[in-house]
Design an enzyme around this catalytic site. Structure first.
Site, mmCIF file in Angstrom:
data_model
loop_
_atom_site.group_PDB
_atom_site.id
_atom_site.type_symbol
_atom_site.label_atom_id
_atom_site.label_comp_id
_atom_site.label_asym_id
_atom_site.label_seq_id
_atom_site.Cartn_x
_atom_site.Cartn_y
_atom_site.Cartn_z
ATOM 1 N N THR A 34 17.258 14.579 -0.011
ATOM 2 C CA THR A 34 17.101 15.020 -1.355
ATOM 3 C C THR A 34 18.114 15.995 -1.764
ATOM 4 O O THR A 34 18.745 16.625 -0.699
ATOM 5 C CB THR A 34 15.612 15.809 -1.254
ATOM 6 O OG1 THR A 34 15.440 16.246 -2.862
ATOM 7 C CG2 THR A 34 15.591 16.925 -0.350
ATOM 8 N N ASN A 36 17.188 18.101 -4.009
ATOM 9 C CA ASN A 36 16.146 18.966 -4.761
ATOM 10 C C ASN A 36 16.119 20.098 -3.775
ATOM 11 O O ASN A 36 15.411 20.232 -2.835
ATOM 12 C CB ASN A 36 14.892 18.406 -5.055
ATOM 13 C CG ASN A 36 13.834 19.229 -5.826
ATOM 14 O OD1 ASN A 36 13.886 20.455 -5.767
ATOM 15 N ND2 ASN A 36 12.848 18.643 -6.341
ATOM 16 N N LYS A 39 12.787 21.593 -2.962
ATOM 17 C CA LYS A 39 12.136 20.842 -1.859
ATOM 18 C C LYS A 39 12.440 21.435 -0.436
ATOM 19 O O LYS A 39 11.696 21.614 0.458
ATOM 20 C CB LYS A 39 12.268 19.353 -1.923
ATOM 21 C CG LYS A 39 11.262 18.798 -2.977
ATOM 22 C CD LYS A 39 11.423 17.160 -2.904
ATOM 23 C CE LYS A 39 10.735 16.214 -4.112
ATOM 24 N NZ LYS A 39 11.107 15.078 -4.015
ATOM 25 N N ASP A 55 8.911 10.186 -1.171
ATOM 26 C CA ASP A 55 8.594 9.380 -2.372
ATOM 27 C C ASP A 55 7.365 9.692 -2.975
ATOM 28 O O ASP A 55 6.492 9.663 -2.067
ATOM 29 C CB ASP A 55 9.011 8.044 -2.368
ATOM 30 C CG ASP A 55 9.441 7.292 -3.628
ATOM 31 O OD1 ASP A 55 10.074 7.957 -4.564
ATOM 32 O OD2 ASP A 55 8.996 6.370 -3.770
ATOM 33 N N GLY A 107 7.086 17.151 -14.188
ATOM 34 C CA GLY A 107 6.496 15.849 -14.457
ATOM 35 C C GLY A 107 5.304 15.805 -15.096
ATOM 36 O O GLY A 107 5.082 16.234 -16.249
ATOM 37 N N HIS A 148 -0.298 16.421 -3.101
ATOM 38 C CA HIS A 148 -0.126 15.509 -2.203
ATOM 39 C C HIS A 148 1.358 15.999 -1.354
ATOM 40 O O HIS A 148 1.375 15.539 -0.338
ATOM 41 C CB HIS A 148 0.271 14.534 -3.222
ATOM 42 C CG HIS A 148 1.197 14.818 -4.322
ATOM 43 N ND1 HIS A 148 0.651 15.743 -5.202
ATOM 44 C CD2 HIS A 148 2.182 14.468 -5.055
ATOM 45 C CE1 HIS A 148 1.755 15.976 -6.250
ATOM 46 N NE2 HIS A 148 2.657 15.135 -5.931
ATOM 47 N N ARG A 149 2.352 16.688 -2.098
ATOM 48 C CA ARG A 149 3.448 16.930 -1.263
ATOM 49 C C ARG A 149 3.246 17.927 -0.447
ATOM 50 O O ARG A 149 3.609 17.847 0.874
ATOM 51 C CB ARG A 149 4.480 17.252 -2.314
ATOM 52 C CG ARG A 149 5.907 17.516 -1.562
ATOM 53 C CD ARG A 149 6.944 17.702 -2.917
ATOM 54 N NE ARG A 149 7.000 16.750 -3.921
ATOM 55 C CZ ARG A 149 6.483 16.649 -4.921
ATOM 56 N NH1 ARG A 149 5.830 18.008 -5.380
ATOM 57 N NH2 ARG A 149 6.515 15.874 -5.958
HETATM 58 P P1 IMP Z 1 9.629 12.430 -6.333
HETATM 59 O O1 IMP Z 1 9.618 10.930 -5.659
HETATM 60 O O2 IMP Z 1 9.132 13.579 -5.709
HETATM 61 O O3 IMP Z 1 11.039 12.697 -7.026
HETATM 62 O O4 IMP Z 1 8.617 12.006 -7.622
HETATM 63 C C1 IMP Z 1 8.835 10.920 -8.677
HETATM 64 C C2 IMP Z 1 8.180 11.224 -9.703
HETATM 65 O O5 IMP Z 1 6.801 11.368 -9.666
HETATM 66 C C3 IMP Z 1 8.478 12.600 -10.532
HETATM 67 O O6 IMP Z 1 9.578 12.406 -11.137
HETATM 68 C C4 IMP Z 1 7.312 12.724 -11.406
HETATM 69 O O7 IMP Z 1 7.266 11.960 -12.621
HETATM 70 C C5 IMP Z 1 6.216 12.495 -10.416
HETATM 71 N N1 IMP Z 1 5.466 13.555 -9.576
HETATM 72 C C6 IMP Z 1 5.438 13.201 -8.418
HETATM 73 N N2 IMP Z 1 5.121 14.558 -8.063
HETATM 74 C C7 IMP Z 1 4.541 15.151 -8.834
HETATM 75 C C8 IMP Z 1 4.096 16.510 -9.080
HETATM 76 O O8 IMP Z 1 3.669 17.347 -8.086
HETATM 77 N N3 IMP Z 1 3.794 16.858 -10.463
HETATM 78 C C9 IMP Z 1 4.094 16.133 -11.563
HETATM 79 N N4 IMP Z 1 4.632 14.904 -11.364
HETATM 80 C C10 IMP Z 1 4.970 14.382 -10.163
#
Ligand code: IMP
Length: 202
Positions: free
Chosen positions: A8, A10, A13, A76, A160, A187-188
């Site tokens: 990543t 990010n 993260k 993801d 998001g 979730h994360r």
């Molecule tokens: P990523 O795979 O973590 O980059 O998440 C992909 C997309 O899912 C992000 O661009 C958001 O639109 C949505 N998303 C994932 N996790 C979150 C969260 O914790 N809050 C809000 N949107 C999320």
């Protein structure tokens, strides 16, 4: 110290997982060094073309293993809404792309709220999958946070879909919670803690 790449760019993260590793006790924090893609000079826009979270996470981790030969993990995530057949799912980041908006959270929320306008059953969940490629083996971790889609935005924190997602057992949206409170149930946070618990056992 074993170097593991988190596929990543990010920074947030990377910091979050490094902090969790250190919280687990100095011996775990000292055993693993988490590197980002920029730390290893990877500037590629790694393809994510799978229709599953786990497929996309594996694609990113395999890219790093193949091109840079590092042990690696990738994540993801996305939002799954039951009444919409679990959409937007893997397309969460670019849900409103068909309306001309690329990676635009406001447009994504507008589209979701309008699709949900007449829908009473508003159950949804965020899901994160992490795939780890370590010493030639693959391990998978998953975190789910259940909740509902609000009828309008609530709060302005987070990112998001946070303003329109109300986690189960709470009245406020993710965007109205502090980051620490969100990480405790998200979730994360769940998926990352599973990964960290696994690394502790090595
Ligand atoms: P990523 O795979 O973590 O980059 O998440 C992909 C997309 O899912 C992000 O661009 C958001 O639109 C949505 N998303 C994932 N996790 C979150 C969260 O914790 N809050 C809000 N949107 C999320």
């Amino acid at each position: 110290m074993k170097k593991i790449v988190f596929a990543t760019n990010n920074r947030h993260k990377i910091e979050e997982i490094s902090a969790l590793l250190n919280e687990c006790g100095s011996e775990v924090g000292e055993k693993f060094e988490i590197l980002s893609l920029s730390d290893i000079g990877c500037t590629a826009d790694i393809p994510e073309t799978s229709e599953t979270f786990s497929g996309n996470a594996l694609q990113k981790a395999e890219y790093v293993k193949t091109h840079f030969d590092y042990d690696c993990f990738a994540d993801d995530s996305g939002l799954e809404v039951r009444a919409l057949g679990m959409a937007p799912g893997v397309h969460s980041a670019r849900y409103a792309a068909d309306e001309g908006f690329d990676h635009d959270s406001e447009a994504n929320m507008d589209k979701l709220l309008s699709r949900m306008a007449k829908i009473q059953h508003r159950e949804a969940q965020f899901r994160t999958v992490i795939v780890l490629l370590l010493d030639g083996q693959m391990f998978e971790f998953e975190g789910i946070c259940k909740g509902t889609i609000a009828t309008e935005r609530m709060g302005s924190g987070g990112f998001g879909y946070d303003p329109i997602f109300v986690p189960e057992g709470h009245e406020e949206s993710f965007a109205q919670m502090g980051m620490e409170a969100k990480n405790a149930i998200s979730h994360r946070g769940k998926a990352v803690r599973q990964l960290v618990d696994f690394l502790k056992t090595l």
